[in-house]
Design a protein around this motif. Sequence first.
Motif, mmCIF file in Angstrom:
data_model
loop_
_atom_site.group_PDB
_atom_site.id
_atom_site.type_symbol
_atom_site.label_atom_id
_atom_site.label_comp_id
_atom_site.label_asym_id
_atom_site.label_seq_id
_atom_site.Cartn_x
_atom_site.Cartn_y
_atom_site.Cartn_z
ATOM 1 N N VAL A 21 1.234 -0.900 0.103
ATOM 2 C CA VAL A 21 -0.337 -0.186 0.325
ATOM 3 C C VAL A 21 0.981 1.144 0.023
ATOM 4 O O VAL A 21 1.545 1.084 0.762
ATOM 5 N N ALA A 63 -10.182 6.767 -0.693
ATOM 6 C CA ALA A 63 -10.316 6.260 -1.337
ATOM 7 C C ALA A 63 -8.972 5.153 -1.225
ATOM 8 O O ALA A 63 -8.744 3.692 -0.836
ATOM 9 N N ALA A 64 -7.722 5.739 -0.466
ATOM 10 C CA ALA A 64 -6.989 5.283 0.057
ATOM 11 C C ALA A 64 -6.890 4.801 1.226
ATOM 12 O O ALA A 64 -6.190 3.622 2.002
ATOM 13 N N ASN A 66 -9.439 3.488 2.597
ATOM 14 C CA ASN A 66 -10.742 2.400 2.253
ATOM 15 C C ASN A 66 -9.915 0.760 1.239
ATOM 16 O O ASN A 66 -10.488 0.060 1.618
ATOM 17 N N ALA A 67 -8.987 1.095 0.355
ATOM 18 C CA ALA A 67 -8.033 0.022 0.036
ATOM 19 C C ALA A 67 -7.098 0.028 0.703
ATOM 20 O O ALA A 67 -6.835 -1.635 0.802
ATOM 21 N N ALA A 68 -6.784 0.693 1.891
ATOM 22 C CA ALA A 68 -5.487 -0.389 2.731
ATOM 23 C C ALA A 68 -6.348 -0.904 3.872
ATOM 24 O O ALA A 68 -6.152 -1.607 4.309
ATOM 25 N N ASP A 70 -9.188 -2.817 3.375
ATOM 26 C CA ASP A 70 -10.311 -3.716 1.856
ATOM 27 C C ASP A 70 -8.817 -4.553 2.173
ATOM 28 O O ASP A 70 -8.417 -6.259 2.869
ATOM 29 N N LEU A 71 -7.422 -4.284 2.166
ATOM 30 C CA LEU A 71 -6.567 -5.257 1.416
ATOM 31 C C LEU A 71 -6.121 -5.417 3.446
ATOM 32 O O LEU A 71 -5.125 -6.621 3.200
ATOM 33 N N LYS A 74 -7.696 -8.073 3.952
ATOM 34 C CA LYS A 74 -7.414 -10.289 3.024
ATOM 35 C C LYS A 74 -6.454 -10.189 3.320
ATOM 36 O O LYS A 74 -5.594 -11.781 3.280
ATOM 37 N N GLU A 212 -3.059 5.135 6.759
ATOM 38 C CA GLU A 212 -4.371 6.023 5.859
ATOM 39 C C GLU A 212 -5.107 6.155 6.222
ATOM 40 O O GLU A 212 -5.641 7.813 6.288
ATOM 41 N N PRO A 329 -16.712 -4.960 -0.587
ATOM 42 C CA PRO A 329 -15.701 -5.302 0.397
ATOM 43 C C PRO A 329 -16.130 -4.750 1.592
ATOM 44 O O PRO A 329 -16.794 -3.698 1.746
ATOM 45 N N SER A 331 -14.406 -2.160 3.415
ATOM 46 C CA SER A 331 -14.414 -0.942 3.471
ATOM 47 C C SER A 331 -15.745 -0.497 3.039
ATOM 48 O O SER A 331 -15.834 1.244 3.668
#
Length: 375
Positions: A21, A63-64, A66-68, A70-71, A74, A212, A329, A331
């Motif tokens: 990330v 967005a950043a 949420n992406a972090a 979600d990762l 995972k 983030e 997802p 987030s």
Amino acid sequence: MTWRVGAVVTVLAAALVTAGVAGPAAAATSYPSWGDVQAAKANAAATQSQVDRINGLLDGLQAASNAAADLAVKRAGEYGLAELSLQKATAKAADLRTRADAAKAEAATLRAQSGRLAEQLGRAGGSDYSLRLLLTSDDSQSADTLLYQLGAVAKLGADSSKLFAAADEQKNLADSLSAQAASAQRVRDQLAAKAKTALDSAKAAEVAAEAELASQQEHATTLYAQLASLKNTAASVEQAYAQGVAKAAADAQASNGGGGAGAGWVSAPTGMTVNPAAAQAYASSQLPAYGWGSDQMSCLVRLWNKESGWRANAVNPSSDAYGIAQALPPSKMSSAGPDWLTNADTQINWGLTYIEGRYGSPCGAWAHEVSHNWY
């Protein structure tokens, strides 16, 4: 939101790289100053341009973050799966070792019994009985006695042979099980190393997600205030509006947004206390706010029992769905609050709102779950 185990602040940079990330948005983004905002207010075109810029920055921050996050979910799922495999391999290796030891002990017992019978056979002198039977007189009683004794000796020999064969069979079984146990132990050690790597990756991803979120919260406060100044509104109004837009967008996402197949979830390595009973109590207390009666609770219990066991740290490794409601997802739950990663109440709030908007009620969602295996 913390999932941290031990101090991680000093390894933040390395953690971000490991997790895959990008670092906090602040590291690469130029934010408008209050001077920029005041200058933009001089004319309408400049004002709109600055408004668009700030909205874009806010979207990028969300967005950043949420992406972090979600990762992080995972990676947590990958660790949970690795840990589950390790537990199974550990149990298998232990079982094989126990069975091997038992077979070895049984072989030793049988061999000892066989030896004692052989010793008794030697003392009995089986060949002497045969010779005496050939030389005996016609006394039928003496002959019968010798025949009986000869039969007993023969049986003693047969039993000794059987015990020896059984002991040999147990020894071979023990050797085979020992070899299997050694192989299983090697697999177990490999899985232990894999689980350790997965845990390190999960921790790194959690650090990145936390960074983030911190960046988002730090800069969003100023950006909303600047946006309010440009539009002559209150910052709280701008933030509430943005949250409403985000919630609507989240609720309109993937049709399978509430959960996956519901089976096969694992526990993420969070630092929170997982309390399914408390989660159910909270959910029950929220039903009236949606206009639902207590009869809906039984459907909700069955629904989220299947999805997650009412565990706020449940991850489905095959889909990355997360939480009590198994959001996909994960987030998407940020529309209910920034602490969705570790707060069961926030997850429940999102889940109930999702159910209301899509199915009308928990029993409606449960009916869909039963017929489609997802909701």
